[in-house]
Design an enzyme around this catalytic site. Structure first.
Site, short mmCIF file in Angstrom:
data_model
loop_
_atom_site.label_atom_id
_atom_site.label_comp_id
_atom_site.label_asym_id
_atom_site.label_seq_id
_atom_site.Cartn_x
_atom_site.Cartn_y
_atom_site.Cartn_z
N TYR A 90 0.74 -1.10 0.19
CA TYR A 90 -0.11 -0.04 0.16
C TYR A 90 0.96 1.28 0.10
O TYR A 90 0.74 2.18 -0.68
CB TYR A 90 -0.94 -0.13 1.36
CG TYR A 90 -2.14 1.03 1.22
CD1 TYR A 90 -3.29 0.68 0.66
CD2 TYR A 90 -1.71 2.42 1.59
CE1 TYR A 90 -4.39 1.94 0.88
CE2 TYR A 90 -2.53 3.31 1.63
CZ TYR A 90 -3.76 3.09 1.09
OH TYR A 90 -4.86 3.92 0.94
N PHE A 139 -6.28 19.52 -25.10
CA PHE A 139 -7.32 18.23 -25.33
C PHE A 139 -8.72 18.32 -24.80
O PHE A 139 -8.55 19.14 -23.69
CB PHE A 139 -6.53 17.12 -24.67
CG PHE A 139 -6.87 15.72 -25.08
CD1 PHE A 139 -6.93 15.33 -26.17
CD2 PHE A 139 -7.46 14.88 -23.95
CE1 PHE A 139 -7.55 14.02 -26.46
CE2 PHE A 139 -8.03 13.66 -24.03
CZ PHE A 139 -7.95 13.18 -25.36
N ASP A 140 -9.61 17.49 -25.19
CA ASP A 140 -10.94 17.54 -24.66
C ASP A 140 -10.94 17.26 -23.31
O ASP A 140 -11.92 17.87 -22.56
CB ASP A 140 -11.94 16.52 -25.62
CG ASP A 140 -11.38 14.95 -25.61
OD1 ASP A 140 -10.33 14.83 -25.18
OD2 ASP A 140 -12.40 14.24 -25.96
N ASP A 165 1.13 18.97 -21.18
CA ASP A 165 0.30 17.80 -21.28
C ASP A 165 1.23 16.89 -22.13
O ASP A 165 1.12 17.13 -23.18
CB ASP A 165 -1.13 18.46 -21.71
CG ASP A 165 -2.06 17.26 -21.88
OD1 ASP A 165 -1.59 16.04 -21.80
OD2 ASP A 165 -3.13 17.46 -22.38
N ALA A 212 1.21 13.65 -22.95
CA ALA A 212 0.65 12.21 -23.43
C ALA A 212 1.72 11.60 -24.63
O ALA A 212 2.23 10.49 -24.42
CB ALA A 212 -0.39 12.11 -24.10
N LYS A 223 -0.42 6.58 -23.58
CA LYS A 223 0.06 6.77 -24.92
C LYS A 223 1.78 6.56 -24.75
O LYS A 223 2.16 5.35 -25.04
CB LYS A 223 -0.02 8.24 -25.13
CG LYS A 223 -1.39 8.71 -25.64
CD LYS A 223 -2.60 8.40 -24.48
CE LYS A 223 -3.90 9.24 -24.81
NZ LYS A 223 -4.19 10.29 -24.31
N HIS A 243 -19.77 13.13 -26.92
CA HIS A 243 -19.42 12.24 -28.06
C HIS A 243 -19.21 10.91 -27.73
O HIS A 243 -19.33 9.82 -28.54
CB HIS A 243 -18.08 12.70 -28.86
CG HIS A 243 -16.94 12.74 -27.76
ND1 HIS A 243 -16.80 13.69 -26.99
CD2 HIS A 243 -15.97 11.90 -27.75
CE1 HIS A 243 -15.64 13.50 -26.23
NE2 HIS A 243 -14.99 12.57 -26.84
C1 LIG Z 1 -5.05 10.90 -23.82
C2 LIG Z 1 -4.93 12.49 -23.33
C3 LIG Z 1 -5.42 13.01 -22.21
C4 LIG Z 1 -6.30 12.23 -21.11
O1 LIG Z 1 -5.51 11.05 -20.67
P1 LIG Z 1 -6.40 9.91 -20.50
O2 LIG Z 1 -5.43 8.97 -20.13
O3 LIG Z 1 -7.17 9.35 -21.65
O4 LIG Z 1 -7.24 10.22 -19.26
C5 LIG Z 1 -5.10 14.50 -21.87
N1 LIG Z 1 -4.28 15.03 -22.72
C6 LIG Z 1 -3.87 14.53 -23.67
C7 LIG Z 1 -3.06 15.32 -25.05
C8 LIG Z 1 -4.05 13.06 -24.14
O5 LIG Z 1 -3.85 12.76 -25.42
#
Ligand SMILES: *Cc1c(COP(=O)(O)O)cnc(C)c1O
Length: 458
Positions: free
Chosen positions: A72, A124-125, A215, A217, A258, A450
């Site tokens: 843990y 990103f969304d 951000d 990813a 990613k 979506h």
């Molecule tokens: C996928 C993604 C996110 C969100 O990540 P999740 O693992 O899907 O929650 C945030 N920003 C970018 C640029 C992404 O490609």
């Protein structure tokens, strides 16, 4: 004769995929309310819905899984991951989360409040969702070149420094909790940000006293493009480039699904102990204790290895060449795509593909369904349904681009699959003049509609 290019790996385990008939697909997509998110994966032949969490792990990652420590508190897996993040990105502090949006939720809970503005490059969304959920505003400062699909520009993810400075001038410092730089910029087509731009954004941010958050990813893919396209970086390793990139950031959110090449996971990393402490409170509330935050020990171990692998040149070259290969095949057929091809996906310009469908009937959505019907290939709409409604007026927001994204999972498909995709798209292209009507919404959720929207044919 020069030897041709081939993948930097061989295959040890396979997963069968199944083709289907057009008649079957007609029934399945109707049952799915004309939303590809609602299809069962065994109704899909080649799945390009996302490159998120869909990659194939390496033998080294799988063996690291077996050494996962599920304690843990203070698990060795946590320290393995911490060391990997510090080695690759340089941050001294990190918090694991179950995926990228959880990292956003935790970090923004600590830093973003009502009335704030968060400038960045095409957020990103989920990022935008987490900003707007807190009644703050995301302001897009991406360079204008990003919105012209045929225009060749090496770094279409770049931030327009004039647009950014205008925001920094307009709002007081207290209203701008951070600038978000998305590397690579997912929403504008997996387009990279140049090192020079990162450097300049950081210098500008420092002048106004605003922290910079990456951000992250697809940070490794971004580094590959810097190596290939930016002067002065050809001789540097990916790891050196990544280190320099993060020297221009104060913190980062990461969707490890990613460029972590794992199926689930994420984290926040930062330089500031103060922000670490603040975010920790929310992590314990939403995700889990500081040393696991929503991830199992085995997953943290796999991610620790994944970060090292995704920042190897050979891996990135194989990956990005495959995406380029698909893009080039589509270009040969005359299909309008976002150029240059991005790191993780090929984006097809649906408004220039289906010129007869009115935008109120969701052009890119129509194309996504046509591709599924044609060959069982699942792409995703990056258009009006994704752009959602304006939070104030509740009107549909029509984005600058109506696109369908074909995201390529990491180390999963071969170039024969790419050929099938290209020809399927060409077949739709050849009958594009017969496609003139789209869909209307039968049900939609109040935010991020979506994923669950139900549609009917007009
Ligand atoms: C996928 C993604 C996110 C969100 O990540 P999740 O693992 O899907 O929650 C945030 N920003 C970018 C640029 C992404 O490609």
């Amino acid at each position: 004769m020069e030897l041709p290019f081939a993948e930097s790996y061989k295959i040890k385990m396979v997963e069968p995929v199944r083709r289907s008939t057009r008649e079957e697909r007609e029934i399945w997509i109707k049952e799915a309310s004309y939303n590809v998110f609602k299809l069962r994966s065994d109704q899909v032949y080649i799945d390009l819905l996302t490159d998120s969490g869909t990659g194939a792990m390496s033998d080294r990652q799988w063996s690291a899984m077996m050494l996962g420590d599920e304690s843990y508190a203070g698990a060795t897996s946590y320290f393995n991951l911490k060391e990997s993040i510090t080695t690759v990105m340089g941050f001294p502090y990190f918090i694991p989360t179950h995926q990228g949006r959880a990292a956003e939720n935790v970090l923004f809970s600590a830093l973003v409040k009502e009335g704030d503005v968060v400038p960045g490059n095409s957020h990103f969304d989920t990022t935008k969702g987490h900003i707007e959920f807190r009644r703050a505003k995301a302001i897009d400062c991406t360079i204008d070149e990003a919105f012209h699909t045929e225009l060749i520009h090496p770094f279409k993810g770049n931030i327009d420094l004039n647009k950014l400075e205008a925001v920094l001038k307009q709002y007081p410092k207290e209203k701008i909790p951070m600038i978000i730089v998305t590397v690579t910029c997912n929403s504008s087509g997996g387009q990279p940000v140049s090192m020079q731009n990162l450097r300049e954004v950081k210098a500008l941010a420092d002048r106004y006293g605003i922290p910079v958050c990456f951000d992250s990813a697809r940070f490794a893919e971004n580094a590959y493009f810097i190596k290939m396209r930016e002067e002065g970086y050809a001789g540097k390793t990916i790891k050196e480039i990544v280190k320099e990139m993060y020297s221009y950031a104060d913190m980062a959110t990461m969707s490890a699904k990613k460029d972590g090449i794992v199926n689930m996971g994420g984290f926040i990393a930062m330089n500031s102990e103060e922000i670490f402490r603040k975010a920790t409170v929310f992590n314990i509330m939403f995700e889990g204790y500081i040393t696991y935050g929503g991830m199992s020990g085995r997953d943290m171990n796999a991610l620790a290895v994944g970060l090292m692998e995704s920042t190897e040149f050979d891996y990135l070259e194989t990956r990005i060449k495959q995406v380029e290969y698909l893009g080039n095949r589509l270009i040969e057929f005359g299909i309008p795509i976002q150029r240059p091809v991005g790191g993780h996906a090929v984006f097809i310009d649906a408004s220039r593909f289906l010129t007869k469908v009115p935008r109120e009937q969701f052009i890119a959505w129509v194309l996504t369904i046509e591709l599924y019907l044609e060959a069982g290939i699942r792409g995703v709409e990056i258009g009006t349904l994704l752009a959602d409604r304006d939070p104030e007026t509740r009107e549909n927001r029509y984005p600058a681009l109506e696109m369908i994204r074909l995201a390529i999972p990491r180390r999963v498909y071969t170039n024969n699959h790419m050929d099938v995709i290209a020809v399927a798209m060409k077949n739709v292209w050849d009958r594009r003049d017969q496609i003139s009507t789209g869909y209307r919404i039968r049900y939609e959720a109040p935010i991020m509609r979506h994923f669950t929207v139900e549609m009917e044919k007009i």
